[in-house]
Design a protein around this motif. Structure first.
Motif, PDB file in Angstrom:
ATOM      1  N   SER A  46     -73.531 -55.627  29.518  1.00 42.43           N
ATOM      2  CA  SER A  46     -72.491 -56.578  29.920  1.00 42.43           C
ATOM      3  C   SER A  46     -72.448 -56.809  31.433  1.00 42.43           C
ATOM      4  O   SER A  46     -71.835 -57.761  31.897  1.00 42.43           O
ATOM      5  CB  SER A  46     -71.124 -56.072  29.456  1.00 42.43           C
ATOM      6  N   SER A  47     -73.105 -55.953  32.202  1.00 42.96           N
ATOM      7  CA  SER A  47     -73.083 -56.114  33.664  1.00 42.96           C
ATOM      8  C   SER A  47     -74.356 -56.801  34.160  1.00 42.96           C
ATOM      9  O   SER A  47     -74.580 -56.952  35.358  1.00 42.96           O
ATOM     10  CB  SER A  47     -72.933 -54.765  34.355  1.00 42.96           C
ATOM     11  N   GLY A  48     -75.200 -57.205  33.248  1.00 43.99           N
ATOM     12  CA  GLY A  48     -76.453 -57.879  33.627  1.00 43.99           C
ATOM     13  C   GLY A  48     -77.421 -57.917  32.454  1.00 43.99           C
ATOM     14  O   GLY A  48     -77.475 -58.872  31.748  1.00 43.99           O
ATOM     15  N   PRO A  49     -78.110 -56.854  32.125  1.00 43.10           N
ATOM     16  CA  PRO A  49     -78.232 -55.666  32.971  1.00 43.10           C
ATOM     17  C   PRO A  49     -79.274 -55.897  34.074  1.00 43.10           C
ATOM     18  O   PRO A  49     -80.209 -56.679  33.914  1.00 43.10           O
ATOM     19  CB  PRO A  49     -78.721 -54.599  31.996  1.00 43.10           C
ATOM     20  N   PHE A  50     -79.086 -55.190  35.168  1.00 45.50           N
ATOM     21  CA  PHE A  50     -80.035 -55.198  36.289  1.00 45.50           C
ATOM     22  C   PHE A  50     -80.589 -53.790  36.449  1.00 45.50           C
ATOM     23  O   PHE A  50     -79.831 -52.830  36.360  1.00 45.50           O
ATOM     24  CB  PHE A  50     -79.336 -55.600  37.591  1.00 45.50           C
ATOM     25  N   HIS A  51     -81.886 -53.683  36.689  1.00 44.22           N
ATOM     26  CA  HIS A  51     -82.443 -52.372  36.991  1.00 44.22           C
ATOM     27  C   HIS A  51     -81.800 -51.822  38.258  1.00 44.22           C
ATOM     28  O   HIS A  51     -81.497 -52.572  39.185  1.00 44.22           O
ATOM     29  CB  HIS A  51     -83.961 -52.466  37.178  1.00 44.22           C
ATOM     30  N   GLY A  52     -81.605 -50.488  38.261  1.00 40.82           N
ATOM     31  CA  GLY A  52     -80.857 -49.853  39.335  1.00 40.82           C
ATOM     32  C   GLY A  52     -81.701 -49.362  40.486  1.00 40.82           C
ATOM     33  O   GLY A  52     -82.890 -49.682  40.623  1.00 40.82           O
ATOM     34  N   LEU A  53     -81.067 -48.564  41.330  1.00 45.20           N
ATOM     35  CA  LEU A  53     -81.607 -48.220  42.647  1.00 45.20           C
ATOM     36  C   LEU A  53     -82.060 -46.761  42.752  1.00 45.20           C
ATOM     37  O   LEU A  53     -82.471 -46.320  43.817  1.00 45.20           O
ATOM     38  CB  LEU A  53     -80.563 -48.529  43.729  1.00 45.20           C
ATOM     39  N   GLN A  54     -81.987 -46.003  41.654  1.00 45.06           N
ATOM     40  CA  GLN A  54     -82.548 -44.642  41.684  1.00 45.06           C
ATOM     41  C   GLN A  54     -84.026 -44.751  41.323  1.00 45.06           C
ATOM     42  O   GLN A  54     -84.477 -44.408  40.236  1.00 45.06           O
ATOM     43  CB  GLN A  54     -81.793 -43.723  40.700  1.00 45.06           C
ATOM     44  N   ALA A  55     -84.773 -45.301  42.273  1.00 45.10           N
ATOM     45  CA  ALA A  55     -86.173 -45.647  42.054  1.00 45.10           C
ATOM     46  C   ALA A  55     -86.867 -45.741  43.400  1.00 45.10           C
ATOM     47  O   ALA A  55     -86.209 -45.775  44.441  1.00 45.10           O
ATOM     48  CB  ALA A  55     -86.259 -47.000  41.334  1.00 45.10           C
ATOM     49  N   GLU A  56     -88.186 -45.808  43.355  1.00 45.77           N
ATOM     50  CA  GLU A  56     -88.909 -45.943  44.628  1.00 45.77           C
ATOM     51  C   GLU A  56     -88.771 -47.340  45.219  1.00 45.77           C
ATOM     52  O   GLU A  56     -88.791 -47.515  46.430  1.00 45.77           O
ATOM     53  CB  GLU A  56     -90.381 -45.569  44.423  1.00 45.77           C
ATOM     54  N   LYS A  57     -88.632 -48.330  44.327  1.00 41.95           N
ATOM     55  CA  LYS A  57     -88.447 -49.709  44.792  1.00 41.95           C
ATOM     56  C   LYS A  57     -87.461 -50.415  43.868  1.00 41.95           C
ATOM     57  O   LYS A  57     -87.306 -50.016  42.715  1.00 41.95           O
ATOM     58  CB  LYS A  57     -89.768 -50.480  44.750  1.00 41.95           C
ATOM     59  N   ALA A  58     -86.871 -51.501  44.366  1.00 45.07           N
ATOM     60  CA  ALA A  58     -85.962 -52.262  43.512  1.00 45.07           C
ATOM     61  C   ALA A  58     -86.019 -53.744  43.848  1.00 45.07           C
ATOM     62  O   ALA A  58     -86.257 -54.120  45.002  1.00 45.07           O
ATOM     63  CB  ALA A  58     -84.540 -51.744  43.685  1.00 45.07           C
TER      64      ALA A  58
END
Ligand SMILES: NC(=O)c1ccc[n+]([C@@H]2O[C@H](COP(=O)([O-])OP(=O)(O)OC[C@H]3O[C@@H](n4cnc5c(N)ncnc54)[C@H](O)[C@@H]3O)[C@@H](O)[C@H]2O)c1
Ligand SMILES: [Zn+2]
Ligand SMILES: [Zn+2]
Length: 404
Positions: free
Chosen positions: A124-136
């Motif tokens: 429901s918020s997108g979904p968008f991939h998040g920021l606990q990653a090497e790149k975003a």
């Protein structure tokens, strides 16, 4: 690249995933140099924020270096160091222009009425991939990310991505006027920033309620008068400490994972409400996956709200920044109405506050890194989630560093 991927309630893994690519002319690709774990991530892990899609990358706090920008990103360029606001907003709709970035009409692909768009959240918020990653991939990068001055370190900036603005937003919505007595419920990272921010709004006294000694110590260190709800009845003590009046303003930094007291004078009353709380939990979190002691949701969704409404003075203000999902339908509306309360709440309009908070940090008004208790490599992120979930002593705010 490596990223923290949601597989199911109670199941996140550090996976190898494809690196993100520019999809829209307003996108940027940012190499993350710092991320963090938030209380909101725990809601998803515990099932109290339902609707996560397996495969979604977790995390909504980030600082990094811009690697690539789309054709319509004209304010930042590759090589710039930026802080990324947790919520995503277009910058041109009527809501964004009025500062309500969390209610942007265009950022959420589910439509104008779908709610706040943010990184690493449920469908429901997108979904968008998040920021606990090497790149975003950062959508609307022409609006969201804010350039950081050299004098603001990653350890400081990561707290400006979400929790400092949220604490500040809580103090702002509490309508604090100089000299007011303010109670902050919840002394997690968000509550501690709400305390620090209430001081900036010239609160006269700040009372702080939680159950964890190290968190209460941190609140006391900031000058708050602390109350442990497992030792004292918070409402009784607040009334006693305020000459029977209650507090002028109250900030909820607890949210849906509220717990009820197990010991002390407030435990008996809470025990009588246990059935009601169980029912609330069933409605809010139909799917949970507690494993031993891990990922156990709170046991009293409306406990903090009930205390807050009781402890605030007549005609006072309640500011709610703790997250309550749309599935929660219970609230002591009658008591609030009879006291002529003002209630303000919502998701933080991060982008509205971030530039000003960067200036405050640069000017030395506050050092947000003071609130950081752990810096962990991305490789240890799962263990870090577990320690944060368990509220291990001194685990207050955890920074995650991909390059460490
Ligand atoms: N509105 C926003 O935009 C926004 C942004 C970030 C975080 N949040 C929310 O803010 C809340 C706090 O975040 P956090 O990272 O500090 O989380 P946290 O889980 O670390 O802290 C919550 C604290 O509340 C305490 N608590 C539990 N029951 C309580 C009760 N009955 N009375 C008083 N205290 C109680 C817990 O002991 C804990 O220390 C979460 O709900 C999070 O989702 C909201
Ligand atoms: Zn958050
Ligand atoms: Zn918008």
């Amino acid at each position: 690249m490596k990223a923290v991927v949601f597989h199911g309630v109670g199941d996140i893994r550090l996976d190898e995933v494809p690196a993100p690519k520019i999809q829209e002319p307003t996108d940027a690709i940012v190499r993350i140099t710092a991320s963090a774990i938030c209380g909101t991530d725990l809601h998803m892990m515990r099932g109290t924020m339902a609707g996560m899609e397996p495969g979604t990358i977790m995390g909504h706090e980030g600082v990094g270096i811009v690697e690539e920008v789309g054709a319509n990103v004209r304010n930042i360029k590759p090589g710039d160091r930026v802080v990324i606001p947790s919520t995503i907003a277009c910058g041109h709709c009527v809501y964004c222009r009025a500062g309500y970035y969390a209610q942007c009409d265009n950022a959420n692909p589910n439509g104008k009425r779908a709610g706040t768009a943010f990184f690493g959240g449920p469908k429901s918020s997108g979904p968008f991939h998040g920021l606990q990653a090497e790149k975003a991939r950062i959508p609307f990068a022409n609006v969201g990310p804010v350039k950081l001055p050299k004098s603001v370190s990653d350890d400081q900036a990561i707290l400006i991505s979400d929790i400092f603005p949220t604490g500040y937003f809580g103090a702002d919505m509490a309508e604090i006027t100089p000299g007011d007595t303010v109670a902050v419920f919840g002394c997690g990272p968000v509550g501690l920033f709400a305390i620090a921010s209430a001081k900036m709004f010239d609160a006269g006294r700040i009372l702080a309620v939680d159950q964890h000694p190290t968190r209460l110590d941190a609140a006391r260190e900031l000058g708050a008068e602390t109350i442990n709800f497992n030792k004292e009845d918070p409402v009784e003590i607040i009334l006693q400490l305020t000459g029977g009046i209650g507090v002028d303003r109250v900030i909820d930094a607890v949210g849906i994972e509220a717990e009820r007291p197990r010991k002390g004078p407030a435990a008996k009353k809470a025990e009588q409400q246990a059935g009601m709380y169980r029912q609330e939990m069933k409605e809010v979190a139909p799917e949970t996956h507690a494993e031993g002691d891990l990922w156990k949701p709170g046991d009293a969704p409306t406990q903090a709200l009930a205390w807050e409404i009781d402890a605030v003075a007549k005609a006072g203000t309640l500011s709610i920044i703790g997250v309550y999902p749309p599935t929660l339908k219970h609230f002591p509306i009658g008591q609030a109405m009879m006291k002529n309360l003002t209630i303000n709440m919502g998701n933080c309009n991060h982008r509205k506050y971030i530039p000003n908070l960067i200036e405050m940090v640069q000017g030395g008004t506050i050092n947000p890194a003071y609130f950081l208790t752990q810096v962990e490599p991305l490789a240890s992120v799962i263990e870090a989630y577990e320690s944060f979930d368990q509220r291990e002593p001194n685990w207050i705010k955890v920074e995650i560093v991909p390059g460490l």
